[in-house]
Every structure is written in C-alpha cells, then in structure tokens.
Design an enzyme around this catalytic site. Structure first.
Site, PDB file in Angstrom:
ATOM      1  N   HIS A 264       0.849  -1.192   0.000  1.00 48.73           N
ATOM      2  CA  HIS A 264       0.000   0.000   0.000  1.00 48.73           C
ATOM      3  C   HIS A 264       0.875   1.228   0.000  1.00 48.73           C
ATOM      4  O   HIS A 264       1.958   1.219   0.588  1.00 48.73           O
ATOM      5  CB  HIS A 264      -0.931   0.022   1.227  1.00 48.73           C
ATOM      6  CG  HIS A 264      -2.082   0.946   1.053  1.00 48.73           C
ATOM      7  ND1 HIS A 264      -2.015   2.261   1.411  1.00 48.73           N
ATOM      8  CD2 HIS A 264      -3.301   0.739   0.516  1.00 48.73           C
ATOM      9  CE1 HIS A 264      -3.169   2.827   1.116  1.00 48.73           C
ATOM     10  NE2 HIS A 264      -3.973   1.938   0.568  1.00 48.73           N
ATOM     11  N   GLU A 319      -8.003  -5.137  -0.326  1.00 56.15           N
ATOM     12  CA  GLU A 319      -8.538  -5.905  -1.451  1.00 56.15           C
ATOM     13  C   GLU A 319      -8.476  -7.410  -1.215  1.00 56.15           C
ATOM     14  O   GLU A 319      -9.257  -8.163  -1.764  1.00 56.15           O
ATOM     15  CB  GLU A 319      -7.760  -5.585  -2.739  1.00 56.15           C
ATOM     16  CG  GLU A 319      -7.579  -4.123  -3.030  1.00 56.15           C
ATOM     17  CD  GLU A 319      -8.862  -3.421  -3.418  1.00 56.15           C
ATOM     18  OE1 GLU A 319      -9.950  -3.997  -3.184  1.00 56.15           O
ATOM     19  OE2 GLU A 319      -8.772  -2.312  -3.953  1.00 56.15           O
TER      20      GLU A 319
HETATM   21  N1  COA Z   1       3.866  -7.550  -4.566  1.00 52.68           N
HETATM   22  C1  COA Z   1       5.188  -7.606  -4.741  1.00 52.68           C
HETATM   23  N2  COA Z   1       6.018  -6.561  -4.598  1.00 52.68           N
HETATM   24  C2  COA Z   1       5.451  -5.409  -4.274  1.00 52.68           C
HETATM   25  C3  COA Z   1       4.069  -5.267  -4.063  1.00 52.68           C
HETATM   26  C4  COA Z   1       3.265  -6.393  -4.224  1.00 52.68           C
HETATM   27  N3  COA Z   1       1.967  -6.357  -4.066  1.00 52.68           N
HETATM   28  N4  COA Z   1       3.789  -3.991  -3.750  1.00 52.68           N
HETATM   29  C5  COA Z   1       4.969  -3.328  -3.758  1.00 52.68           C
HETATM   30  N5  COA Z   1       5.961  -4.197  -4.075  1.00 52.68           N
HETATM   31  C6  COA Z   1       7.373  -3.886  -4.175  1.00 52.68           C
HETATM   32  C7  COA Z   1       7.698  -3.166  -5.484  1.00 52.68           C
HETATM   33  O1  COA Z   1       8.016  -4.058  -6.507  1.00 52.68           O
HETATM   34  C8  COA Z   1       8.854  -2.291  -5.073  1.00 52.68           C
HETATM   35  O2  COA Z   1      10.013  -3.076  -5.093  1.00 52.68           O
HETATM   36  P1  COA Z   1      11.418  -2.474  -5.628  1.00 52.68           P
HETATM   37  O3  COA Z   1      11.712  -1.300  -4.731  1.00 52.68           O
HETATM   38  O4  COA Z   1      12.356  -3.609  -5.494  1.00 52.68           O
HETATM   39  O5  COA Z   1      11.156  -2.044  -7.048  1.00 52.68           O
HETATM   40  C9  COA Z   1       8.575  -1.944  -3.607  1.00 52.68           C
HETATM   41  O6  COA Z   1       7.702  -2.979  -3.131  1.00 52.68           O
HETATM   42  C10 COA Z   1       7.883  -0.616  -3.444  1.00 52.68           C
HETATM   43  O7  COA Z   1       6.794  -0.584  -4.321  1.00 52.68           O
HETATM   44  P2  COA Z   1       6.175   0.739  -4.936  1.00 52.68           P
HETATM   45  O8  COA Z   1       5.687   0.427  -6.326  1.00 52.68           O
HETATM   46  O9  COA Z   1       7.112   1.885  -4.756  1.00 52.68           O
HETATM   47  O10 COA Z   1       4.969   0.971  -3.975  1.00 52.68           O
HETATM   48  P3  COA Z   1       3.734   1.894  -4.277  1.00 52.68           P
HETATM   49  O11 COA Z   1       3.486   2.682  -3.069  1.00 52.68           O
HETATM   50  O12 COA Z   1       3.897   2.660  -5.542  1.00 52.68           O
HETATM   51  O13 COA Z   1       2.620   0.801  -4.561  1.00 52.68           O
HETATM   52  C11 COA Z   1       0.654  -0.396  -4.649  1.00 52.68           C
HETATM   53  C12 COA Z   1       1.452   0.656  -3.870  1.00 52.68           C
HETATM   54  C13 COA Z   1      -0.681  -0.656  -3.948  1.00 52.68           C
HETATM   55  C14 COA Z   1       0.384   0.113  -6.076  1.00 52.68           C
HETATM   56  C15 COA Z   1       1.487  -1.700  -4.717  1.00 52.68           C
HETATM   57  O14 COA Z   1       1.780  -2.147  -3.420  1.00 52.68           O
HETATM   58  C16 COA Z   1       0.815  -2.782  -5.552  1.00 52.68           C
HETATM   59  O15 COA Z   1       0.961  -2.793  -6.783  1.00 52.68           O
HETATM   60  N6  COA Z   1       0.064  -3.739  -4.902  1.00 52.68           N
HETATM   61  C17 COA Z   1      -0.631  -4.743  -5.634  1.00 52.68           C
HETATM   62  C18 COA Z   1      -1.953  -4.226  -6.141  1.00 52.68           C
HETATM   63  C19 COA Z   1      -2.968  -4.041  -5.032  1.00 52.68           C
HETATM   64  O16 COA Z   1      -3.135  -4.890  -4.170  1.00 52.68           O
HETATM   65  N7  COA Z   1      -3.669  -2.908  -5.089  1.00 52.68           N
HETATM   66  C20 COA Z   1      -4.697  -2.556  -4.142  1.00 52.68           C
HETATM   67  C21 COA Z   1      -4.259  -1.400  -3.282  1.00 52.68           C
HETATM   68  S1  COA Z   1      -5.449  -1.083  -1.992  1.00 52.68           S
END
Ligand code: COA
Length: 378
Positions: A264, A319
């Site tokens: 998140h 989710e």
């Molecule tokens: N599975 C695997 N790795 C994940 C992850 C997940 N669900 N969420 C984040 N990461 C990893 C990223 O790959 C990144 O790794 P890196 O630094 O080696 O590249 C690190 O954690 C940080 O991720 P980042 O993309 O900067 O986090 P964010 O704040 O932009 O992303 C979300 C937030 C929700 C978009 C992200 O966690 C995600 O894509 N989750 C899956 C989709 C989901 O469940 N969405 C519903 C949200 S309520």
C-alpha cells in the site's frame, strides 16, 4: 521576438532545479481534509474521527455516507436506491453485453449527469442522488448483459439490500446484507487516493459532481487501484493449494510481478480495513471454499514479501479480504471493481463537497526534462 533566440536563451531547466519533486506525489501534502485520517504507520483509519472497526460493527453504509457528507452521526439514516432515468437505460441497453462493468458504470454516471441540473457548488442532495442512482444503474447493466430486464428500486429497502435485490430479483438474507454493508463501509473513503484526488481536481475546476465521479471511476478502473480483488480471486485459483503457495509466490515475484492484495502506498502496518473484512469473511454463512486457502496463502506471502523487501513493509491490503466477502455475497468477480466504486461514491462526493467549500484550482507544476530550446529542422 528574435529570429534566432537560441544563443541568448536561458537553459530550459533554469529556475526549476531546486524545486522538490516526488514521483507519484508520494509524501506530498496536496490538501486538507476533515473526512478521514489514514494513519499508515499505526494501521488506523478514522472517518470524521470514528474508528473504522466501530463503524463496521455499529453502522450502515447510508449512515456512514451521511456522516461523511454532513459530519452528523445518525445511525438510523436511510438511503434507498434511486430509479434509473429512461435516457440512462437507453444508453445501458446500447452497451455491448461483454462491456466491462466499470465502463458501463462510468458511462451510466456520465449519462445521468446529462439528465440532471447539477449547478456548482455541489450539494449534499446531489451527492445523495448520485450515490443512490449508481447501484441501480450497475444492477441494471448486470441484468441486461445476461438478457434480463432491470428491476425497479424497492424504496422499503436500504441501499445495500436494494442493490442486491436489483441484481438478483430476490431479497438477500440479513447476514449477506450485513457483510456487503461492511464492505461498503470500509470502501467508502480513504483520503487522497488516486480516484479521490481525481474527483477533487475535477471539482476544483468548478465542473459538476457527475463529472468528478466519472473521472474517479476511470481512475479506479486501473488494476493498481480498484482492480485487485478480482485478481486476488484469479491468483488464489492459480495457487490452487496451500502446499503450492510458496513455490507460486516465489515464481511470481521472480517474474517481477506483484502479489495482488498486498502492499500500500500509505499503510506500513496491517490495513485496518483488511482486518475488519477478514473478521466479516470469517463470520459469513456462505464463505467461499477458498477462504481457508486465502488465510494460508496470506501467511506465506507476508513471510516471502518480508524476506524480499526487508526495508519496505508490505502487508495485506483491503482488497485481499474484499475478495472473499464479495464472493460470499454472491457477486461475480467481474463486478468487484464496479461494486468498490459504488462504495467509494460516498467518499468521492464528500470530497467534492469539501473541495468546493474551500476551492482553489488544483494545478501543480512539472519539471521540464526535455530538449533545450532549439530551431526547427529546415
Ligand atoms: N507484490 C510484490 N512486490 C510489491 C508489491 C506487491 N503487491 N507492492 C509493492 N511491491 C514492491 C515493489 O516491486 C517495489 O520493489 P522495488 O523497490 O524492489 O522495485 C517496492 O515494493 C515498493 O513498491 P512501490 O511500487 O514503490 O509501492 P507503491 O506505493 O507505488 O505501490 C501499490 C502501492 C498498492 C500500487 C502496490 O503495493 C501494488 O501494486 N500492490 C498490488 C496491487 C494491489 O493490491 N492494489 C490494491 C491497493 S489497496
């Protein structure tokens, strides 16, 4: 104007080098709100100061929506679903039956906006009317695409029971209504998430509340925002069994893919909405068979994610447990994102009201990183 300005022109990036920039606006304070407090470090979520767990236990979605719109807590507040105007039904009938429900909902709200007088600034009445309309529109589309006629609202039913009735033609059991109500409550509002920010940007231009919600639905359609519960179902189907979980998770992460329902932007602790929904899912009469699998896979996923990202806590998000609740109440997975959008109507519209009450056009700046000023090729 000179013929050849290049020689004396300042470099294109002069004056912006020292400006702070945060990709994805992470950590940027872009407004003030009294609606909800998302305490990511401690895993707390408050709506107007009230704990989300208490609201789930003692409230209904209409009461929570009213709290967000007005600031008043009236647990008896009711909001039956509203009829779909005939012009909107014509639009829904014209949609292909394989259209995505999010596209149908976005289109229906847009068409609804065209049938209404929605002067600026938005009002609580407008927020209420739109929030009451959308469940009827989505239910109408869900029926039309399978060759069934839409069902008129029953004003004796509150919004959640009404939505289920208009989807299925049957009165849902009390436990089913309570479970979906809990889902709607936890989905109602969540600070400056991407779709809410979109709604505020649109409202800040003095555009109308329907346009704000159309834009918000478009934003929520992205899998990183509102598409995750559907993908959680697919993910668990692929995992198949608890024994296979670790291998599947490691392979998925090795391919650079994300585990849906984890991570998140704000929460570093366990998402309190996931905790509330897990409780609801475990107490449901019609639990999907894979709820047990979901809890087992969660344990493995949390362990592997902690190992892969020791510096970035990645925990279960809302989710993950939304999926079993929505499956348990009998919704087909392709309706999950649109149903989430129905729940978020309360927050989107409350933010539209809050933005309008103290409006300033939202117009951030951008760092230019393109070519230096140059002459067109001759
Ligand atoms: N599975 C695997 N790795 C994940 C992850 C997940 N669900 N969420 C984040 N990461 C990893 C990223 O790959 C990144 O790794 P890196 O630094 O080696 O590249 C690190 O954690 C940080 O991720 P980042 O993309 O900067 O986090 P964010 O704040 O932009 O992303 C979300 C937030 C929700 C978009 C992200 O966690 C995600 O894509 N989750 C899956 C989709 C989901 O469940 N969405 C519903 C949200 S309520």
């Amino acid at each position: 104007m000179t013929d050849s300005p290049t020689a004396e022109a300042p470099t294109t990036t002069a004056g912006q080098a020292s400006r702070p920039y945060s990709p994805g606006l992470e950590g940027v304070i872009a407004g003030e709100t009294t609606l909800s407090y998302v305490d990511g470090a401690n895993g707390r979520l408050l709506y107007r100061g009230y704990r989300i767990g208490d609201l789930v236990e003692r409230g209904t979605y209409p009461a929570v929506a009213n709290l967000l719109w007005t600031g008043d807590w009236d647990p008896a507040h009711r909001l039956p679903t509203a009829p779909v105007p005939s012009a909107v039904l014509t639009v829904l009938r014209a949609m292909p039956s394989d259209a995505k429900p999010m596209d149908a909902l976005r289109t229906a709200v847009s068409a609804w906006g065209a049938t209404q007088e929605l002067p600026w600034p938005p009002t609580v009445e407008q927020a209420r009317a739109l929030t009451a309309f959308s469940p009827s529109a989505l239910a109408a589309f869900a029926r039309l695409r399978s060759g069934k006629e839409p069902i008129d609202p029953d004003p004796s039913l509150d919004l959640i029971a009404g939505y289920l009735y208009q989807l299925t033609g049957e009165r849902a059991e009390e436990g089913t209504v309570r479970a979906l109500d809990a889902y709607f409550i936890v989905g109602a509002e969540h600070g400056f998430n991407a779709s809410t920010f979109t709604a505020r940007v649109i409202t800040s231009t003095r555009s109308d509340i329907a346009s704000a919600v159309v834009g918000a639905i478009g934003t929520m359609k992205g899998p990183l925002h509102g598409g995750a519960p559907t993908e959680v179902v697919d993910q668990l189907a692929q995992v198949g069994s608890a024994e296979h979980a670790e291998e599947w998770i490691r392979e998925t992460l090795a391919r650079g893919e994300r585990l849906m329902g984890f991570g998140h932007r704000v929460y570093r602790a366990y998402d309190p909405r996931a905790a509330a929904l897990r409780k609801v899912a475990e107490g449901m009469e019609h639990k999907p068979d894979w709820l047990k699998l979901a809890t087992e896979v969660e344990d493995v996923a949390l362990r592997v994610l902690a190992e892969k990202h020791p510096d970035r806590p990645l925990r279960t998000n809302v989710e993950y447990y939304a999926a079993p609740v929505l499956m348990g109440v009998g919704l087909s997975p392709d309706l999950f994102p649109a149903t989430f959008s129905l729940a978020r109507h309360a927050g989107w519209t409350a933010h539209a009201l809050e933005q309008a009450a103290n409006n300033r056009l939202i117009r951030p700046d951008v760092n230019y990183v393109g070519s230096e000023e140059r002459d067109l090729p001759r």
